[in-house]
Design a protein around this motif. Structure first.
Motif, mmCIF file in Angstrom:
data_model
loop_
_atom_site.group_PDB
_atom_site.id
_atom_site.type_symbol
_atom_site.label_atom_id
_atom_site.label_comp_id
_atom_site.label_asym_id
_atom_site.label_seq_id
_atom_site.Cartn_x
_atom_site.Cartn_y
_atom_site.Cartn_z
ATOM 1 N N TYR A 138 23.517 -15.479 -50.112
ATOM 2 C CA TYR A 138 22.328 -16.127 -50.678
ATOM 3 C C TYR A 138 21.379 -15.080 -51.248
ATOM 4 C CZ TYR A 138 17.944 -18.625 -51.034
ATOM 5 O OH TYR A 138 16.771 -19.145 -51.502
ATOM 6 N N SER A 143 22.856 -13.587 -54.392
ATOM 7 C CA SER A 143 22.782 -14.483 -55.556
ATOM 8 C C SER A 143 21.349 -14.549 -56.082
ATOM 9 C CB SER A 143 23.287 -15.877 -55.201
ATOM 10 O OG SER A 143 22.394 -16.515 -54.311
ATOM 11 N N GLN A 144 20.344 -14.519 -55.193
ATOM 12 C CA GLN A 144 18.962 -14.525 -55.638
ATOM 13 C C GLN A 144 18.627 -13.246 -56.386
ATOM 14 O OE1 GLN A 144 16.862 -17.138 -55.420
ATOM 15 N NE2 GLN A 144 18.661 -18.200 -54.655
ATOM 16 N N LYS A 145 19.173 -12.129 -55.931
ATOM 17 C CA LYS A 145 18.925 -10.851 -56.589
ATOM 18 C C LYS A 145 19.481 -10.872 -58.013
ATOM 19 C CE LYS A 145 20.321 -6.048 -56.153
ATOM 20 N NZ LYS A 145 21.169 -5.153 -55.377
ATOM 21 N N ASP A 193 19.931 -13.509 -59.884
ATOM 22 C CA ASP A 193 19.120 -14.413 -60.687
ATOM 23 C C ASP A 193 17.803 -13.753 -61.090
ATOM 24 O OD1 ASP A 193 20.062 -17.403 -58.852
ATOM 25 O OD2 ASP A 193 21.060 -16.325 -60.470
#
Length: 102
Positions: free
Chosen positions: A62, A65-67, A69
């Motif tokens: 998670y 994936s945020q990094k 984005d």
């Protein structure tokens, strides 16, 4: 002529009852040892470790994936026109003030 019984017994019921009685006598003669608390403790430890590892792995993916984005967002912001960036900044400030007033 055979006289019929006044009750019905399904096929093989007597054999199954004999087998269950034989197994009960065998179990009474040689009882199965009860599981120890260590067995349950090890199962609990391994279950807890498995759940913790799964949650850590999910958290890692998670965050990763945020990094990605956020990096894509920054790349888009570098290419965006200045008036769009100013409007977004004004919206962030406006909504942050509105949230603090609630």
């Amino acid at each position: 002529m055979m006289k019929q019984m006044p009750y019905r017994i399904e096929e093989g019921a007597i054999e199954r009852a004999k087998y269950r009685a034989k197994m009960a006598v065998r179990e009474a003669a040689n009882p199965t040892p009860a599981p120890t608390h260590r067995h349950y403790a090890l199962r609990w430890v391994f279950s807890t470790l498995t759940i913790a590892a799964t949650l850590a792995l999910a958290l890692f993916f998670y965050i990763d994936s945020q990094k990605m984005d956020f990096e894509a967002f920054v790349a888009e912001m570098h290419q965006a026109p200045l008036d769009v960036v100013n409007d977004m900044t004004a919206d962030v400030i406006y909504y942050a003030e509105e949230e603090n007033q609630l």
